[in-house]
Design a protein around this motif. Sequence first.
Motif, PDB file in Angstrom:
ATOM      1  N   THR A  28       0.825  -1.213   0.000  1.00  0.00           N
ATOM      2  CA  THR A  28       0.000   0.000   0.000  1.00  0.00           C
ATOM      3  C   THR A  28       0.855   1.257   0.000  1.00  0.00           C
ATOM      4  OG1 THR A  28      -1.821  -1.117   1.141  1.00  0.00           O
ATOM      5  CG2 THR A  28      -1.739   1.298   1.289  1.00  0.00           C
ATOM      6  N   GLY A  43     -14.458   7.726   2.635  1.00  0.00           N
ATOM      7  CA  GLY A  43     -13.894   8.721   1.727  1.00  0.00           C
ATOM      8  C   GLY A  43     -15.030   9.485   1.073  1.00  0.00           C
ATOM      9  N   GLU A  97      -9.070   8.792  -6.319  1.00  0.00           N
ATOM     10  CA  GLU A  97      -8.405   8.400  -5.073  1.00  0.00           C
ATOM     11  C   GLU A  97      -9.298   7.483  -4.255  1.00  0.00           C
ATOM     12  OE1 GLU A  97      -5.597  12.255  -4.065  1.00  0.00           O
ATOM     13  OE2 GLU A  97      -7.750  12.416  -3.680  1.00  0.00           O
ATOM     14  N   TYR A 149      -8.248   3.862  -3.004  1.00  0.00           N
ATOM     15  CA  TYR A 149      -8.276   3.542  -1.573  1.00  0.00           C
ATOM     16  C   TYR A 149      -9.168   2.334  -1.297  1.00  0.00           C
ATOM     17  CZ  TYR A 149      -5.716   7.606   0.257  1.00  0.00           C
ATOM     18  OH  TYR A 149      -4.749   8.514   0.588  1.00  0.00           O
ATOM     19  N   LYS A 162      -7.356  -0.798  -2.221  1.00  0.00           N
ATOM     20  CA  LYS A 162      -6.249  -1.087  -1.301  1.00  0.00           C
ATOM     21  C   LYS A 162      -6.720  -1.258   0.144  1.00  0.00           C
ATOM     22  CE  LYS A 162      -2.480   1.057  -3.905  1.00  0.00           C
ATOM     23  NZ  LYS A 162      -1.400   2.063  -3.879  1.00  0.00           N
ATOM     24  N   LEU A 215      -7.888   0.887   2.148  1.00  0.00           N
ATOM     25  CA  LEU A 215      -7.541   2.017   3.003  1.00  0.00           C
ATOM     26  C   LEU A 215      -8.793   2.718   3.522  1.00  0.00           C
ATOM     27  CD1 LEU A 215      -4.544   3.537   1.023  1.00  0.00           C
ATOM     28  CD2 LEU A 215      -4.453   2.205   3.132  1.00  0.00           C
TER      29      LEU A 215
END
Length: 313
Positions: A15, A97, A132, A136, A139, A141
């Motif tokens: 990551t 997010g 993004e 994310y 991954k 995140l």
Amino acid sequence: MVTLVQLEYVIAVDTYRHFATAAEKCFVTQPTLSMQLKKLEEELGIIIFDRSKQPVIPTDIGKAVIKQARSVLSEVRKLHDTIDFFQQKISGELKIGIIPTLAPYLLPRFIGDFVKTYPDLKVHIKELLTEEIVEYLHKDLIDVGILVTPLHEDGIIAKPMFYEGIQVYPHPEHRFANQSQVNMAEIADPEIWLLNEGHCFRNQVLNLCSYLNLQQHSLPIEYASGSLDTLIKLVDKEGGFTLLPELAVEDLPINKRVQVKTFIDSFPLREVSLVYARSFVKEKLIGILEQAIQQSIPEPMLSANRGTLVEWQ
């Protein structure tokens, strides 16, 4: 024997592509992380990361191992989430997010009541551009994104929640200010203020007015903003006009809201959705988040039938 901790370290290095950063995010020292990864590579008889490159990159076989590691850790999380579901627990972490053209107008509507209703749930929120958020999610995140769809992204599930109208905000002395409504063709005009590239709302505006063919700008400043609030202030100060999504219009003071114009021939909409990766298993959390958001939105905005959806891709 391969351990879950080792797999977590593998994912962290992939990551962040940096051993020191990965160790920091995993709350261990870099020597500890490096030692565990070395033990894993010896156990498997392969090299997972090419350490000669900066940033570090996975080897070809390492990419396959990383993909499987993400799958294994996802299944482990699913085990815990299954237990929480049967115990009717709303706890743990939820990493969200959200795109910048939604965050300042949507979050204040629901987030305070949401965290008070579920005090055992720790919510982390990060403003990100659409690309993004997708990265994310892939991954791990973040758990869920709030953005504009349709997205057309493999491995990502979208749940449409509401539909914002797109409206015109002109300077009081602009010709639009004296019109009751604006013709769609009129906004293909060099006096329009736009967001920076990378913002999906910019792309929607370009799609809406075919502005891509205009090369000249008649405003005194050539500027693209990353903020809708900045665009509003530029219009107020320098003239011209911009386009705003409906929640941003709702956030305007009354004296500015009366300047806003709708279109004569159409009511363009942008679709706002929750998005999450197929591997995400906290379906109950997704459901309660969706409900909290929809309850905070004016009821007419929940229907897609009141206008025409404008895609941004």
